[in-house]
Design an enzyme around this catalytic site. Structure first.
Site, PDB file in Angstrom:
ATOM      1  CE  LYS A  23       2.680  -0.783   4.101  1.00 50.14           C
ATOM      2  NZ  LYS A  23       2.969   0.084   2.931  1.00 50.14           N
ATOM      3  CB  CYS A  57      -1.772  -6.352   2.310  1.00 51.58           C
ATOM      4  SG  CYS A  57      -0.595  -5.397   1.330  1.00 51.58           S
TER       5      CYS A  57
END
Length: 583
Positions: free
Chosen positions: A359, A504
């Site tokens: 990210k 995740c």
């Protein structure tokens, strides 16, 4: 499986014949120290810390790769064994950057722990050290070879789990190190920045690119309106940094900690996950009804997106054009939220707390900006948030359970499960099923796409139509799916892919658990349970039923996939070169 009888430290035990000596010892309560060993990932006997003495063998044996046999007599803790282990660790330390007090892995370092257990107080060996290389040029990963102990875990995770293999042993003998081919920076290697190398590294040789100081600076800037979003998987793991059992949901304490850090507003990325389902689900329906490119593949995992850009650029038109929830949130924070609160978007500073190291690179993609304003300003990991909480001297376990701010913080159960493999698929099916049937279906638990199996396939009958779906987690499994699509052998309509094993919840930015834990507990499954439990407890479990999402479309976007929604919430991808041209 038949048993064999072996003797360990003078006591006889019957153990399954398919075990190693290391495994057999641990089943009877005898722990043997390890450094390189990681079950099912790195079983190579490289570090020699796990040596034992076997009757009849002249040399000590590495227990992690030594099969048990009938009548074997083993000693795991005599003086010869202890001296050998101590010498081995001292030699590792002699060539190791021992700046432990300033290392980000201090107190969570397996080399530090085994040194303490072996009673090492001084290093008897001095002399030359390998020249270290410090590579901090990527947005996501810092590689410090001066701390590398050549255990090979990162190499195995990258090659055998992720199927990428950008890390390997370089050079020979004393000059051996670990790094990408041609000694290039991680910035220039075809790395997807998933961070799986970091979470298996026993020391601080691989860490995330730090961004805490940028957040502190923004919080101190009176001109900045600083807002924070926290991803679904963070709540399932943050507690581990403060002594909570793996898989403890700490949503309330997470909210309180963020508020106490001084953010102007605290929001939940689950809300943006609900937005993603509206956009992605509508895009899927459009492809199904209008002859669009199928299967459509999810695009919310930036590591996975980098993987397909590097390795399967010919299949990029299968990707959904949706931004990830992180960047959808940022784009809407600097448009929808800014407009509703009469704030100049340039004064809004968006911080995201993510379980993911990729990210950090995603927010730097040039296309993820609207009219020159970046969607997200800083992305920090779950680990970095824990460090901020500790720096702020909060007693996490004593925090009252707080709540996120409304408006962009209310979410459905569908948004929560985004953090587990299969969660995006299940969330999408819940909405697509209602749209296709025109009903508010009561059964929303599509368990066929849950679990940690590498590839899951299912057929869901909706309104008389069979929708064929597939779910894959880790990029090695993703490649299997993509090869089938490339060969014309896949008849799926919709595919979910996440770069990290388990999704995740097991991202590269999550709390690092030592091998002693990872070898016996499936942290992917335990953390996922926290998300599914929260989903089951919520009243609203479908994204399109979230009142805040309805308001977003009624008051601002119009409808999913509208022109305005495309400008703010959709993006594009491009083929990447695997390595720069070498002179």
């Amino acid at each position: 499986m038949k048993n064999v009888t072996i003797t360990i430290n003078g006591n006889q035990y019957a153990v399954p014949s398919d075990l190693t000596v290391l495994e057999a010892a641990r089943t009877v309560g005898i722990d043997i120290p390890t450094l390189c060993f990681l079950k099912d990932i790195n079983e190579v006997g490289a570090c020699r810390v796990c040596v034992v003495e076997v009757e009849g063998a002249r040399a000590l044996q590495a227990s992690c790769v030594l099969p048990v046999r009938e009548g074997m007599v083993v000693k795991t803790n005599n003086q010869r064994v202890r001296n050998a282990r101590k010498t081995t660790v001292e030699l590792i330390l002699a060539n190791h950057n021992r700046e432990c007090t300033t290392c980000v892995r201090s107190k969570n370092c397996e080399l530090q722990s085994v040194s303490e257990e072996l009673g090492i107080r001084d290093i008897r060996y001095t002399g030359a050290k390998r020249e270290g290389k410090y590579d901090n040029f990527s947005h996501s990963i810092v590689r410090d070879s001066s701390k590398c102990i050549l255990c090979g875990r990162c190499v195995s995770a990258c090659k055998n789990v992720q199927g990428i293999g950008i890390l390997d042993f370089v050079n020979r003998g004393f000059e051996t190190t670990v790094g990408p081919a041609f000694e290039v920076s991680m910035k220039d290697a075809p790395c997807i920045y998933c961070g799986q190398c970091m979470v298996v590294c026993p020391v601080g040789a691989l860490t995330e690119k730090p961004a805490i100081d940028k957040v502190w600076d923004a919080l101190e800037d009176p001109k900045k309106h600083v807002i924070v979003q926290s991803a679904p998987a963070v709540r399932a793991a943050l507690g581990e940094e403060f002594g909570y059992p793996i898989g403890t949901n700490v949503t309330g304490k997470l909210a309180s900690a963020l508020r106490n850090l001084g953010f102007d507003k605290i929001f939940d990325t689950n809300w943006a996950a609900d937005v993603t389902i509206m956009e992605e689900g509508t895009e899927l329906l459009g492809r199904l009804q209008n002859g669009g490119k199928l299967p459509m593949i999810t695009s919310c995992s930036p590591g996975w997106v980098r993987f397909i850009e590097f390795n399967y650029p010919d299949l990029l038109d299968h990707l959904s054009s949706c931004k990830s929830p992180q960047n959808m949130f940022g784009a809407l924070a600097k448009s929808y939220y800014a407009e509703k609160n009469n704030i100049d978007p340039k004064d809004i500073f968006v911080v995201s707390v993510m379980p993911c190291t990729s990210k950090k690179s995603e927010i730097e993609r040039p296309e993820l900006a609207v009219e020159g304003v970046r969607d997200v300003d800083v992305s920090i990991t779950t680990r970095e948030l824990a460090r901020m909480i500790k720096e702020a001297r909060m007693e996490f376990d004593k925090l009252e359970d707080g709540t996120f701010d409304p408006f962009m913080g209310d979410y459905s159960g569908a948004g929560v499960i985004f953090g587990a493999t299969g969660g995006v698929m299940e969330a999408a099916i819940r909405t697509v099923a209602d749209v296709l049937t025109g009903e508010d279906l009561e059964n929303v638990d599509y368990t066929a796409v849950r679990g940690v199996e590498g590839i899951k396939e299912a057929t869901v009958n909706i309104a008389g139509k069979d929708i064929k779906v597939a779910v894959a987690h880790n990029t090695k499994n993703a490649a299997i799916i993509l090869d089938k699509i490339r060969a014309g052998e896949a008849d799926y309509h919709f595919v979910e892919i996440m770069a990290c094993p388990g999704g995740c919840v097991n991202g590269g930015g999550q709390p690092i658990q030592p091998a002693s834990v990872r070898n016996v507990i499936d942290i992917r499954a335990e953390r996922a349970k926290a998300l599914y439990s929260e989903d089951a407890a919520l009243t609203v479990r479908k994204s399109h039923k979230n009142p805040e999402i309805k308001r977003l479309y009624d008051e601002y976007l119009g409808e999913p996939n509208s022109h305005k929604a495309h400008d703010l919430l959709h993006t594009h991808y491009y083929a990447r070169e695997k390595y720069p041209v070498q002179d």
